[in-house]
Design an enzyme around this catalytic site. Structure first.
Site, mmCIF file in Angstrom:
data_model
loop_
_atom_site.group_PDB
_atom_site.id
_atom_site.type_symbol
_atom_site.label_atom_id
_atom_site.label_comp_id
_atom_site.label_asym_id
_atom_site.label_seq_id
_atom_site.Cartn_x
_atom_site.Cartn_y
_atom_site.Cartn_z
ATOM 1 N N HIS A 1 36.593 40.221 43.200
ATOM 2 C CA HIS A 1 37.078 39.690 42.409
ATOM 3 C C HIS A 1 38.014 38.099 42.510
ATOM 4 O O HIS A 1 39.323 39.513 42.750
ATOM 5 C CB HIS A 1 36.995 39.893 40.946
ATOM 6 C CG HIS A 1 35.062 40.113 40.316
ATOM 7 N ND1 HIS A 1 34.549 40.813 41.650
ATOM 8 C CD2 HIS A 1 34.735 39.368 39.911
ATOM 9 C CE1 HIS A 1 33.359 41.210 40.882
ATOM 10 N NE2 HIS A 1 33.305 40.035 39.608
ATOM 11 N N HIS B 1 25.907 41.733 38.023
ATOM 12 C CA HIS B 1 26.365 42.413 37.225
ATOM 13 C C HIS B 1 25.787 43.509 36.395
ATOM 14 O O HIS B 1 25.209 43.470 35.017
ATOM 15 C CB HIS B 1 27.264 41.985 36.240
ATOM 16 C CG HIS B 1 28.766 41.370 36.896
ATOM 17 N ND1 HIS B 1 29.781 42.261 37.578
ATOM 18 C CD2 HIS B 1 28.785 40.508 37.370
ATOM 19 C CE1 HIS B 1 31.320 42.097 37.736
ATOM 20 N NE2 HIS B 1 30.768 39.963 38.128
ATOM 21 N N LYS C 1 26.010 44.456 32.818
ATOM 22 C CA LYS C 1 26.905 44.357 31.774
ATOM 23 C C LYS C 1 25.863 43.015 31.832
ATOM 24 O O LYS C 1 25.625 42.705 30.140
ATOM 25 C CB LYS C 1 27.943 42.932 32.259
ATOM 26 C CG LYS C 1 29.168 43.433 32.808
ATOM 27 C CD LYS C 1 30.021 42.714 32.838
ATOM 28 C CE LYS C 1 30.999 43.407 33.218
ATOM 29 N NZ LYS C 1 31.706 43.506 34.544
ATOM 30 N N GLU D 1 39.740 34.113 40.295
ATOM 31 C CA GLU D 1 39.184 33.516 39.499
ATOM 32 C C GLU D 1 39.528 32.140 37.685
ATOM 33 O O GLU D 1 39.676 33.044 36.701
ATOM 34 C CB GLU D 1 37.852 34.739 38.215
ATOM 35 C CG GLU D 1 36.648 33.827 37.643
ATOM 36 C CD GLU D 1 35.480 35.239 37.299
ATOM 37 O OE1 GLU D 1 34.781 34.724 37.041
ATOM 38 O OE2 GLU D 1 36.100 36.291 37.439
ATOM 39 N N HIS E 1 26.015 38.875 44.504
ATOM 40 C CA HIS E 1 26.800 39.298 43.457
ATOM 41 C C HIS E 1 26.676 38.970 41.862
ATOM 42 O O HIS E 1 26.193 37.902 41.670
ATOM 43 C CB HIS E 1 28.131 38.326 43.901
ATOM 44 C CG HIS E 1 29.386 37.930 42.530
ATOM 45 N ND1 HIS E 1 30.497 38.141 43.275
ATOM 46 C CD2 HIS E 1 29.540 38.615 41.206
ATOM 47 C CE1 HIS E 1 31.582 38.531 42.581
ATOM 48 N NE2 HIS E 1 30.821 38.389 41.139
#
Length: 437
Positions: free
Chosen positions: A231, A82, A85, A234, A80
């Site tokens: 997701h 990103h 980003k 969160e 997991h």
């Protein structure tokens, strides 16, 4: 760390003698276990693990490197992340460290800067870091609102091919579920994900259309042979129960593909009875859970001038005790959702042990960055040491858990196919041309 190999590990056949291995990440070898650790000699032939033997059991004519009880782990699985980003902090920081601040900062940065060249430059920088740290498998979520879904998946496809001999890469589309009402967009997104061999993802939120969104998502995944990685919850709001809704949707739709849920923070904020019923339903639905301890510790329960009251993580032990596949991962790296990190699973593991209390005992803790995430990602042959598997190994001077968890292990040695790789980390100055100094 510096090992004096009698014959360099680039040679065709050699032995890593007197090694200490995490038993949970070793297949086909029986030996006395002490707090989850076993002693062994590892024979490497032409880049493969050809034997795992008791200490001193390797043939005398083999070149040996005495590890002096130093640990040997398989290469890590980090499922997991990103990568799209990563490393934008210097270009677009989060002004207050909050979740809302992160959303705004990333949106503004994406709309202003995320060209194919920008995404590729930062993605490859991140992969170089991960490779140097000893990672062999990565799953990344890719922001997938139009037109970014086509830009980023095209870049990912190119990078995945370029890195195929170093890191196995997977990608999941990340988008707000309410965007599904735009049918042409959602149909195009599904087509892109299918064509690029990705997974369907999405950010779930409690809303009147949640069941429709989930049914539509699982129907599209089933029709296109796709797995799902979401997701989920969160937030510190105990009223956020989309994990329960996802489990119900999996069962309601009789979805047979793999489903993974990341974060699930609010589960730890709910009454025991509610949480226990959700955990039971997640187990029945066969959903895997990924905890992101560093990012969730950073974001959750952050309010100006107030000390956080909880750790931000899900009910990891309770989920695992229910037979649910669980793992931890890096999540965001030097971006508005997490200002720090370097895609180093050793750091993730060390912090997970502390934040999630995976110690006392540490018998099976090593699984959370090795065999468990690899299995969740459908690559059960990775993240383990086994006869016949590639000699993709990480060597540490640490001999026991206290030594391993007390230092960052920056002197580790990484072998890929039995050969020592260059562990030099890329200089952040290389990113100045895209994100500034």
């Amino acid at each position: 760390m510096s090992y004096s190999f009698i014959s360099p590990p680039n040679a065709g056949r050699f032995v890593l003698s007197n090694a200490t291995l995490p038993a949970v990440a070793v297949s086909g070898y029986e030996a006395p276990v002490d707090e989850g650790l076993v002693k062994a000699d590892i024979v490497i032939t032409d880049g493969l693990v050809s034997a795992i033997l008791p200490p001193g059991g390797a043939p005398g004519e083999f070149a040996k490197s005495d590890l002096k009880d130093g640990m040997v782990w398989p290469c890590f699985a980090d499922i997991h992340t990103h990568l799209d980003k990563g490393h934008i902090w210097s270009r677009h920081a989060n002004p207050d460290g909050t979740f809302a601040g992160a959303l705004d900062a990333v949106r503004e940065d994406r709309e202003a800067h995320w060209s194919a060249a920008d995404v590729k430059k930062r993605m490859e920088f991140s992969l170089r870091c991960a490779y140097a740290h000893g990672t062999g498998l990565i799953r990344t979520h890719l922001d997938s609102l139009a037109p970014q879904h086509r830009i980023s998946f095209e870049v990912f496809d190119e990078v995945r091919d370029a890195w195929k001999d170093k890191i196995t890469l997977q990608a999941a589309a990340l988008f707000p579920m309410d965007a599904m009402v735009d049918e042409p967009y959602f149909d195009d997104l599904v087509a892109v994900v299918r064509d690029k061999g990705g997974l369907l993802g999405g950010v779930t939120k409690m809303n009147p259309d949640l069941n429709w969104q989930l049914d539509t998502l699982f129907r599209a995944a089933a029709e296109n042979g796709l797995e799902v990685d979401l997701h989920v919850d969160e937030t510190d709001d105990p009223g956020a129960q989309t994990l329960k809704a996802i489990a119900e949707a999996v069962l309601r739709n009789r979805f047979e593909g793999k489903v993974t849920a990341g974060h699930c923070c609010s589960l730890a904020r709910q009454d025991d009875g509610i949480a226990e019923r959700t955990v039971a339903m997640v187990a029945e639905a066969g959903i895997s859970i990924i905890s992101l301890p560093m990012c969730n510790m950073y974001l959750q329960d952050r309010y100006p001038g107030r000390t956080p009251r909880w750790r931000g993580v899900t009910l990891f032990k309770e989920l695992a005790a229910a037979g649910i596949a669980t793992a931890v991962a890096s999540d965001n790296t030097r971006d508005p959702f997490h200002a720090y990190g370097d895609l180093d699973p050793v750091e993730v593991f060390r912090e997970a042990v502390r934040i999630l209390h995976l110690d006392h005992p540490l018998d099976t803790a090593a699984r959370v960055v090795t065999v468990s995430p690899a299995s969740i990602a459908g690559r059960a042959e990775m993240g383990r040491i086994a006869v016949g598997s590639p000699a993709d190994l990480v060597l540490f001077s640490a001999r026991r858990w206290s030594e391993f968890l007390s230092r960052p292990q920056s002197d580790r040695v990484v072998l890929r196919r039995g050969k020592v790789i260059d562990r030099s980390l890329p200089d952040y100055r290389e990113l100045d041309s895209v994100v500034g100094a």
